[in-house]
Design a protein around this motif. Structure first.
Motif, mmCIF file in Angstrom:
data_model
loop_
_atom_site.group_PDB
_atom_site.id
_atom_site.type_symbol
_atom_site.label_atom_id
_atom_site.label_comp_id
_atom_site.label_asym_id
_atom_site.label_seq_id
_atom_site.Cartn_x
_atom_site.Cartn_y
_atom_site.Cartn_z
ATOM 1 N N ASN A 53 -7.638 -2.189 -5.379
ATOM 2 C CA ASN A 53 -9.002 -1.879 -4.922
ATOM 3 C C ASN A 53 -9.268 -0.384 -5.058
ATOM 4 O O ASN A 53 -8.357 0.417 -5.274
ATOM 5 N N TRP A 54 -10.561 -0.029 -4.869
ATOM 6 C CA TRP A 54 -10.949 1.364 -5.094
ATOM 7 C C TRP A 54 -10.411 2.305 -4.027
ATOM 8 O O TRP A 54 -10.190 3.483 -4.284
ATOM 9 N N THR A 55 -10.194 1.830 -2.834
ATOM 10 C CA THR A 55 -9.616 2.669 -1.786
ATOM 11 C C THR A 55 -8.231 3.149 -2.196
ATOM 12 O O THR A 55 -7.913 4.342 -2.122
ATOM 13 N N GLU A 56 -7.417 2.197 -2.656
ATOM 14 C CA GLU A 56 -6.068 2.567 -3.082
ATOM 15 C C GLU A 56 -6.100 3.437 -4.336
ATOM 16 O O GLU A 56 -5.274 4.337 -4.495
ATOM 17 N N ARG A 57 -7.043 3.161 -5.224
ATOM 18 C CA ARG A 57 -7.144 3.956 -6.456
ATOM 19 C C ARG A 57 -7.454 5.412 -6.150
ATOM 20 O O ARG A 57 -6.824 6.334 -6.688
ATOM 21 N N VAL A 58 -8.422 5.623 -5.283
ATOM 22 C CA VAL A 58 -8.795 6.994 -4.915
ATOM 23 C C VAL A 58 -7.643 7.685 -4.191
ATOM 24 O O VAL A 58 -7.308 8.847 -4.487
ATOM 25 N N LEU A 59 -7.002 6.987 -3.256
ATOM 26 C CA LEU A 59 -5.903 7.576 -2.506
ATOM 27 C C LEU A 59 -4.678 7.834 -3.393
ATOM 28 O O LEU A 59 -3.947 8.809 -3.192
ATOM 29 N N PHE A 69 0.831 -1.201 0.000
ATOM 30 C CA PHE A 69 0.000 0.000 0.000
ATOM 31 C C PHE A 69 0.865 1.249 0.000
ATOM 32 O O PHE A 69 0.615 2.207 -0.749
#
Length: 439
Positions: free
Chosen positions: A304-310, A136
């Motif tokens: 995942n979308w969390t990592e994509r947004v961040l 991450f």
């Protein structure tokens, strides 16, 4: 029988100041650029802004020596009757001539090669961080590296927009599309349109697009009068929403800068798909499509979308450093309302710009734009020479009692926040006044 010159007065010249009837004066000779404005490489805005007046200093600043030979085709046969040159303009032109004789406008000291290699390295590390790791924190670091690569790419795009960083104009245009449209998603056509206007009308509240940020920011209470933007051709309405947002702008400044890139994407699309004439529109759109192909694909490689947004947020946040610097260079400088004046061009550049002082080893970080006044006075000068000429510019400003402001990055931030806070307090006063008036 000798040749008898024909003259026109300054007052007569000023009458020719609109589309369809556009004259300018350069070194006492009057030129009709009514038709040329349609194909002028720098766009129509600089000519329209300086129409009906002397434009010598601006012409010297933005054009190489080879451009002078093209002026004869626009000569009206008239000379300016009451033509005078100020002492500061004489000194400025003398300095520009000396730089030209020394070959400084053409010598770039391998800066482009170094910058391209650095940008390639940053992009490569960012892509490897996404594709070759499951961590991450590595992914977040890759996002930050991508953002920093965009900052460095923007400096290259800025350089290529002001002068040829490549061997030919064709290759230079390719470099512009690659560095701007393809790698950053920001159209070089949009940048040229706004940036040329900014240089000519530096810190004019109604002519400089770089100060027109309502409803989010207002650097002066003069914007509370809902003045008309002569650049966008619409009123900058100071409505209740603007009043509310501006009253807290000294708190929202940094958070907005972190997502400021979204506005640049939006402005790019608004221009490229507008009815306005856009040079190389198809090529610019193609470059934007390249960006919106590779960038989403890279983001989708994350798990995942969390990592994509961040990841996207990390990249945007790093670019905020550059957005903030642009604001530091102008937000707390002097502002005015009205069109730029060609005969006070030098003075307006000194009053509308602020330098950021730093050690020479940090020049690469700021992309040369820490020498904002030097850049505004000599926009065609490669950034590797800006530190060299800085003492000469400082001396010239001192000689003519003009401001030369240079602050540390921290001091410039403090001044900018103070400027925003002062305007915010005035906006809050208007809110309370409205409440008391209407019960």
């Amino acid at each position: 029988m000798g040749f008898e010159r024909k003259y026109v007065s300054q007052e007569e010249l000023r009458k020719h100041n609109k589309p369809g009837d556009l004259w300018i004066s350069i070194q006492g000779k009057v030129y009709d650029v009514t038709d040329w404005v349609k194909t002028h490489p720098g766009g129509d805005t600089p000519l329209l802004n300086l129409a009906g007046q002397d434009a010598t200093d601006a012409f010297i600043a933005f054009h190489p020596g080879t451009a002078w030979q093209h002026l004869d085709q626009f000569f009206t046969g008239f000379y300016l009757k009451d033509f005078e040159i100020s002492e500061v303009s004489k000194d400025y032109r003398r300095l520009a001539s000396e730089f030209s004789k020394l070959g400084m406008f053409d010598r770039k000291n391998h800066l482009v090669i170094y910058s391209l290699c650095f940008v390639t390295l940053l992009f490569g590390l960012s892509i490897c961080g996404v594709l070759c790791s499951n961590s991450f924190w590595v992914h977040m670091g890759a996002g930050a590296l991508l953002g920093f690569s965009w900052v460095q790419v923007a400096y290259l795009g800025h350089d290529s927009g002001h002068y040829n960083i490549m061997t030919t104009r064709g290759f230079n245009k390719l470099a512009q599309i690659l560095t701007g449209n393809c790698l950053t998603g920001i159209s070089i056509a949009w940048w040229k349109w706004t940036h040329n206007a900014h240089h000519i009308a530096c810190n004019s509240l109604d002519y400089d697009p770089d100060l027109q940020h309502l409803p989010v920011f207002a650097v002066s209470s003069s914007l509370f009068d809902s003045i008309t933007s002569c650049f966008y051709g619409r009123k900058l309405t100071f409505d209740p929403l603007s009043r509310f947002l501006v009253s807290y702008q000294h708190f929202t400044f940094y958070p907005v800068m972190c997502v400021g890139r979204i506005n640049l994407f939006l402005q790019t699309f608004l221009l490229l798909f507008s009815k306005r004439k856009v040079p190389n529109r198809a090529l610019n759109i193609f470059g934007i499509l390249v960006f919106w192909t590779w960038f989403p694909l890279l983001v989708l490689c994350l798990p995942n979308w969390t990592e994509r947004v961040l990841f996207v947020l990390a990249s945007f946040t790093v670019t905020s450093i550059q957005h903030i610097q642009f604001c530091l260079n102008h937000f707390s400088a002097d502002v005015y309302v009205g069109p730029p004046r060609g005969d006070s061009w030098f003075e307006k550049q000194t009053r509308g710009t602020i330098d950021i002082s730093c050690s020479s080893w940090m020049d690469w970080f700021h992309g040369g734009l820490q020498f904002q006044l030097e850049h505004h006075l000599f926009p065609r000068l490669p950034r590797c020479h800006l530190r060299t000429i800085s003492p000469l510019v400082r001396e010239l400003c001192k000689k003519h009692d003009l401001p030369y402001r240079s602050f540390s990055f921290y001091e410039a931030n403090v001044r900018t926040i103070k400027t925003l806070r002062d305007a915010a307090m005035q906006a809050r006063g208007l809110i309370w006044e409205a409440v008391n008036t209407h019960g």
